[in-house]
Write a protein that holds these residues in place. Sequence first.
Motif, mmCIF file in Angstrom:
data_model
loop_
_atom_site.group_PDB
_atom_site.id
_atom_site.type_symbol
_atom_site.label_atom_id
_atom_site.label_comp_id
_atom_site.label_asym_id
_atom_site.label_seq_id
_atom_site.Cartn_x
_atom_site.Cartn_y
_atom_site.Cartn_z
ATOM 1 N N TYR A 9 48.522 18.502 48.994
ATOM 2 C CA TYR A 9 47.907 19.722 48.465
ATOM 3 C C TYR A 9 47.071 19.409 47.228
ATOM 4 C CZ TYR A 9 47.314 24.458 46.853
ATOM 5 O OH TYR A 9 46.765 25.624 46.444
ATOM 6 N N GLY A 10 47.570 18.503 46.410
ATOM 7 C CA GLY A 10 46.846 18.139 45.194
ATOM 8 C C GLY A 10 45.550 17.401 45.454
ATOM 9 N N THR A 11 45.477 16.702 46.569
ATOM 10 C CA THR A 11 44.262 15.952 46.891
ATOM 11 C C THR A 11 43.391 16.669 47.918
ATOM 12 O OG1 THR A 11 45.447 14.698 48.587
ATOM 13 C CG2 THR A 11 45.330 13.728 46.379
ATOM 14 N N ASN A 12 43.726 17.894 48.235
ATOM 15 C CA ASN A 12 43.025 18.661 49.249
ATOM 16 C C ASN A 12 41.522 18.773 48.983
ATOM 17 O OD1 ASN A 12 42.682 20.337 51.477
ATOM 18 N ND2 ASN A 12 43.361 22.150 50.420
ATOM 19 N N PHE A 13 41.156 19.073 47.762
ATOM 20 C CA PHE A 13 39.747 19.255 47.417
ATOM 21 C C PHE A 13 39.149 18.042 46.715
ATOM 22 C CE2 PHE A 13 41.428 23.527 47.813
ATOM 23 C CZ PHE A 13 40.482 24.099 48.628
ATOM 24 N N ALA A 14 39.926 16.987 46.547
ATOM 25 C CA ALA A 14 39.449 15.809 45.816
ATOM 26 C C ALA A 14 38.175 15.201 46.412
ATOM 27 C CB ALA A 14 40.562 14.771 45.720
ATOM 28 N N PRO A 15 38.046 15.033 47.734
ATOM 29 C CA PRO A 15 36.806 14.449 48.256
ATOM 30 C C PRO A 15 35.575 15.288 47.936
ATOM 31 C CG PRO A 15 38.508 14.374 49.936
ATOM 32 C CD PRO A 15 39.040 15.206 48.813
ATOM 33 N N VAL A 16 35.690 16.592 48.050
ATOM 34 C CA VAL A 16 34.545 17.464 47.762
ATOM 35 C C VAL A 16 34.156 17.365 46.297
ATOM 36 C CG1 VAL A 16 33.772 19.862 47.712
ATOM 37 C CG2 VAL A 16 35.139 19.043 49.629
ATOM 38 N N ILE A 17 35.143 17.424 45.430
ATOM 39 C CA ILE A 17 34.872 17.344 43.989
ATOM 40 C C ILE A 17 34.275 15.986 43.648
ATOM 41 C CG2 ILE A 17 35.958 17.354 41.712
ATOM 42 C CD1 ILE A 17 38.064 19.299 42.980
ATOM 43 N N TYR A 18 34.815 14.919 44.243
ATOM 44 C CA TYR A 18 34.312 13.580 43.963
ATOM 45 C C TYR A 18 32.860 13.419 44.409
ATOM 46 C CZ TYR A 18 33.912 8.550 43.758
ATOM 47 O OH TYR A 18 33.483 7.295 43.469
ATOM 48 N N ILE A 19 32.544 13.891 45.611
ATOM 49 C CA ILE A 19 31.173 13.782 46.113
ATOM 50 C C ILE A 19 30.204 14.549 45.221
ATOM 51 C CG2 ILE A 19 29.627 14.458 48.001
ATOM 52 C CD1 ILE A 19 31.972 13.814 49.917
ATOM 53 N N LYS A 20 30.586 15.757 44.842
ATOM 54 C CA LYS A 20 29.705 16.571 44.001
ATOM 55 C C LYS A 20 29.487 15.942 42.633
ATOM 56 C CE LYS A 20 30.812 20.728 43.532
ATOM 57 N NZ LYS A 20 31.503 21.973 43.361
ATOM 58 N N ASP A 43 30.114 24.473 47.080
ATOM 59 C CA ASP A 43 31.367 24.150 47.774
ATOM 60 C C ASP A 43 31.420 24.692 49.192
ATOM 61 O OD1 ASP A 43 32.031 22.981 45.418
ATOM 62 O OD2 ASP A 43 33.812 24.178 45.043
ATOM 63 N N ILE A 44 30.780 25.796 49.444
ATOM 64 C CA ILE A 44 30.838 26.424 50.764
ATOM 65 C C ILE A 44 30.240 25.518 51.847
ATOM 66 C CG2 ILE A 44 28.660 27.709 50.701
ATOM 67 C CD1 ILE A 44 31.966 29.229 51.801
ATOM 68 N N ASP A 45 29.347 24.610 51.448
ATOM 69 C CA ASP A 45 28.744 23.687 52.413
ATOM 70 C C ASP A 45 29.727 22.645 52.934
ATOM 71 O OD1 ASP A 45 26.329 25.001 52.161
ATOM 72 O OD2 ASP A 45 25.581 23.654 50.606
ATOM 73 N N ALA A 49 33.306 20.712 57.299
ATOM 74 C CA ALA A 49 33.905 19.379 57.349
ATOM 75 C C ALA A 49 35.395 19.434 57.014
ATOM 76 C CB ALA A 49 33.185 18.451 56.373
ATOM 77 N N HIS A 50 35.746 20.265 56.064
ATOM 78 C CA HIS A 50 37.142 20.422 55.657
ATOM 79 C C HIS A 50 37.976 20.963 56.827
ATOM 80 C CE1 HIS A 50 40.082 20.767 52.407
ATOM 81 N NE2 HIS A 50 40.424 21.950 52.896
ATOM 82 N N PHE A 51 37.489 22.015 57.458
ATOM 83 C CA PHE A 51 38.213 22.624 58.574
ATOM 84 C C PHE A 51 38.248 21.696 59.787
ATOM 85 C CE2 PHE A 51 37.912 27.426 57.493
ATOM 86 C CZ PHE A 51 38.489 27.176 56.259
ATOM 87 N N THR A 52 37.190 20.940 60.014
ATOM 88 C CA THR A 52 37.169 19.993 61.126
ATOM 89 C C THR A 52 38.231 18.917 60.927
ATOM 90 O OG1 THR A 52 34.816 20.399 61.464
ATOM 91 C CG2 THR A 52 35.727 18.407 62.445
ATOM 92 N N GLY A 53 38.371 18.438 59.694
ATOM 93 C CA GLY A 53 39.418 17.461 59.389
ATOM 94 C C GLY A 53 40.806 18.027 59.635
ATOM 95 N N MET A 99 35.036 29.087 47.176
ATOM 96 C CA MET A 99 34.097 29.893 46.388
ATOM 97 C C MET A 99 34.570 30.036 44.942
ATOM 98 S SD MET A 99 33.272 32.664 49.369
ATOM 99 C CE MET A 99 32.244 33.730 48.399
ATOM 100 N N ALA A 100 35.867 30.175 44.740
ATOM 101 C CA ALA A 100 36.400 30.260 43.376
ATOM 102 C C ALA A 100 36.190 28.953 42.622
ATOM 103 C CB ALA A 100 37.883 30.611 43.416
ATOM 104 N N ASN A 101 36.347 27.830 43.319
ATOM 105 C CA ASN A 101 36.125 26.534 42.676
ATOM 106 C C ASN A 101 34.677 26.348 42.251
ATOM 107 O OD1 ASN A 101 38.761 25.689 42.862
ATOM 108 N ND2 ASN A 101 38.458 24.602 44.773
#
Length: 159
Positions: A9-20, A43-45, A49-53, A99-101
């Motif tokens: 759960y803690g690393t759930n958004f880590a790839p998106v944040i790292y890429i951005k 983030d919405i973009d 990819a997130h849901f596909t994973g 969206m909140a992020n």
Amino acid sequence: MSIVSGVFYGTNFAPVIYIKDNYEQWYGNCTVSPCVEHVSKQDIDYVFAHFTGILCTSILYFTIYCIVKKNRPVVYPRVMLPAIISGVMWSIADISFFMANEVLDESVSFPIINAGPGVVASLWGVFLFKEIRGKRNLVILAIAFCFTMAGCLMCGLSK
């Protein structure tokens, strides 16, 4: 099990944040063709990819389960529709999380978003399942709600 869940759960958004945050480090001086010229800051973009994973991982887990059960999985038809509805509700919540992020920093949005499910579950416990009864327990719950809301308010105002 809770530690593994917390790590995931803690690393759930880590790839998106790292890429951005770091795309220029990898693609800023690109000399290889084709070159990534634009990495979205919205983030919405990254939702598809997130849901596909998540879908691929779920299929993998179900396949392993079917292999372990020798192609005789236990499936309860009565829970199919509620499971689908639950998945749709989770998807809406996850998109809202993205969206909140985007609007708030992760250090602000994560505590606020993580407090919500506990409050909602407690309200279900009080009104629907009647798990929390008695004046003393309801007062303790109300105090906990006040602390939770105060913490969320402070997190929101800290930006």
